[in-house]
Design a protein around this motif. Sequence first.
Motif, PDB file in Angstrom:
ATOM      1  N   UNK A  23      -7.202  19.281  12.828  1.00  0.00           N
ATOM      2  CA  UNK A  23      -7.878  18.535  13.686  1.00  0.00           C
ATOM      3  C   UNK A  23      -8.228  17.181  13.269  1.00  0.00           C
ATOM      4  N   UNK A  24      -8.533  16.931  12.115  1.00  0.00           N
ATOM      5  CA  UNK A  24      -9.068  15.528  11.718  1.00  0.00           C
ATOM      6  C   UNK A  24      -8.361  14.859  10.869  1.00  0.00           C
ATOM      7  N   UNK A  25      -7.032  15.024  10.538  1.00  0.00           N
ATOM      8  CA  UNK A  25      -6.385  14.152   9.692  1.00  0.00           C
ATOM      9  C   UNK A  25      -6.145  12.517  10.494  1.00  0.00           C
ATOM     10  N   UNK A  26      -5.748  11.623   9.920  1.00  0.00           N
ATOM     11  CA  UNK A  26      -5.554  11.502   8.309  1.00  0.00           C
ATOM     12  C   UNK A  26      -6.979  11.290   7.521  1.00  0.00           C
ATOM     13  N   UNK A  27      -8.007  10.960   8.133  1.00  0.00           N
ATOM     14  CA  UNK A  27      -9.159  11.117   7.141  1.00  0.00           C
ATOM     15  C   UNK A  27     -10.282  11.468   8.191  1.00  0.00           C
ATOM     16  N   UNK A 136      -5.837   2.498   6.010  1.00  0.00           N
ATOM     17  CA  UNK A 136      -4.862   2.882   4.961  1.00  0.00           C
ATOM     18  C   UNK A 136      -4.419   4.093   5.185  1.00  0.00           C
ATOM     19  N   UNK A 137      -5.284   5.225   5.421  1.00  0.00           N
ATOM     20  CA  UNK A 137      -4.893   6.434   5.670  1.00  0.00           C
ATOM     21  C   UNK A 137      -3.952   6.402   7.007  1.00  0.00           C
ATOM     22  N   UNK A 138      -4.312   5.731   8.055  1.00  0.00           N
ATOM     23  CA  UNK A 138      -3.325   5.768   9.210  1.00  0.00           C
ATOM     24  C   UNK A 138      -1.946   5.319   8.804  1.00  0.00           C
ATOM     25  N   UNK A 139      -1.841   4.108   8.233  1.00  0.00           N
ATOM     26  CA  UNK A 139      -0.579   3.428   7.910  1.00  0.00           C
ATOM     27  C   UNK A 139       0.093   4.226   6.876  1.00  0.00           C
ATOM     28  N   UNK A 140      -0.439   4.974   6.027  1.00  0.00           N
ATOM     29  CA  UNK A 140       0.310   6.044   5.137  1.00  0.00           C
ATOM     30  C   UNK A 140       0.786   7.181   5.854  1.00  0.00           C
ATOM     31  N   UNK A 141       0.062   7.511   6.694  1.00  0.00           N
ATOM     32  CA  UNK A 141       0.548   8.685   7.595  1.00  0.00           C
ATOM     33  C   UNK A 141       1.695   8.298   8.536  1.00  0.00           C
ATOM     34  N   UNK A 142       1.784   7.034   8.719  1.00  0.00           N
ATOM     35  CA  UNK A 142       2.685   6.609   9.764  1.00  0.00           C
ATOM     36  C   UNK A 142       4.059   6.177   9.370  1.00  0.00           C
ATOM     37  N   UNK A 143       3.773   6.290   7.875  1.00  0.00           N
ATOM     38  CA  UNK A 143       5.077   6.051   6.955  1.00  0.00           C
ATOM     39  C   UNK A 143       5.554   4.520   6.735  1.00  0.00           C
ATOM     40  N   UNK A 144       4.198   3.693   6.774  1.00  0.00           N
ATOM     41  CA  UNK A 144       4.537   2.218   6.461  1.00  0.00           C
ATOM     42  C   UNK A 144       4.789   2.000   4.965  1.00  0.00           C
ATOM     43  N   UNK A 189      -4.920   9.690  -1.566  1.00  0.00           N
ATOM     44  CA  UNK A 189      -6.655   9.996  -2.135  1.00  0.00           C
ATOM     45  C   UNK A 189      -7.451   9.816  -0.715  1.00  0.00           C
ATOM     46  N   UNK A 190      -7.048   8.596   0.013  1.00  0.00           N
ATOM     47  CA  UNK A 190      -7.749   8.393   1.159  1.00  0.00           C
ATOM     48  C   UNK A 190      -7.796   9.696   2.192  1.00  0.00           C
ATOM     49  N   UNK A 191      -6.643  10.298   2.132  1.00  0.00           N
ATOM     50  CA  UNK A 191      -6.373  11.335   3.254  1.00  0.00           C
ATOM     51  C   UNK A 191      -6.842  12.889   2.785  1.00  0.00           C
ATOM     52  N   UNK A 192      -7.438  12.661   1.523  1.00  0.00           N
ATOM     53  CA  UNK A 192      -7.852  14.110   1.195  1.00  0.00           C
ATOM     54  C   UNK A 192      -9.155  14.597   1.843  1.00  0.00           C
TER      55      UNK A 192
END
Length: 221
Positions: A23-27, A136-144, A189-192
């Motif tokens: 329930x709490x990704x991406x960070x 950064x976590x949000x952009x990475x999770x969105x596939x940017x 790493x920011x999404x760990x």
Amino acid sequence: MTPDTASVACDGWDGSECEGTPHCPPRCPRFVDKEGMRWTIRPATDADEPFLAEMYERFGRRHRAQGLPPVSRRRRVDWIRSMLSDGNNVVAERNGDLFGHAMYTPTDAETPELAVFVHPDAQDRGVGTELCRHVIANAAAAGRDGIELHVETGNRPARSVYRTVGFEVVERRGDLRMRLDLDQPIATEVRWPPLARHGPTESLRDAPTVEAEATRSPAGD
């Protein structure tokens, strides 16, 4: 007071054993700053518009960068609405008030642009760095593919924050253009979860609460 949108998956602040939840990704939204104060970093909503306007109202001219936030109230409101509409936004909230705002925009760009703003009263606590990590976590999770930003050459504090989270200078022409490719390790790493990022740490149960902070006398600072 902001609307009650800061819902999180847990009700505790001790992240020493937190392995994350679905329930709490991406960070993780929980953040404890350099002074031990507790914050929630959460997605911004349209309902935050008046509270962001109030936050930016308190920015002096020397706290603006590259003309942002706009000086006039009308342009500032239009700019906030544009960011909320076209960008992926997060806010830093403490004790029901907003003290930070960051986003990448536009959301459909392969390499969108990052912007981060921290109220002067909340600077030098690590809030801006944490906001950047959420973006950064949000952009990475969105596939940017990556994120870029522009920063004034003389803005050393901002440049230091951006270097800390992995940005590198790619162009020097007036302002600096910096970029972070999201295939770099930091984007993972920011999404760990906290346990994976920091390992077991001292419990935060005894950290001062926002209520305790609000009642501290000036003599105790």
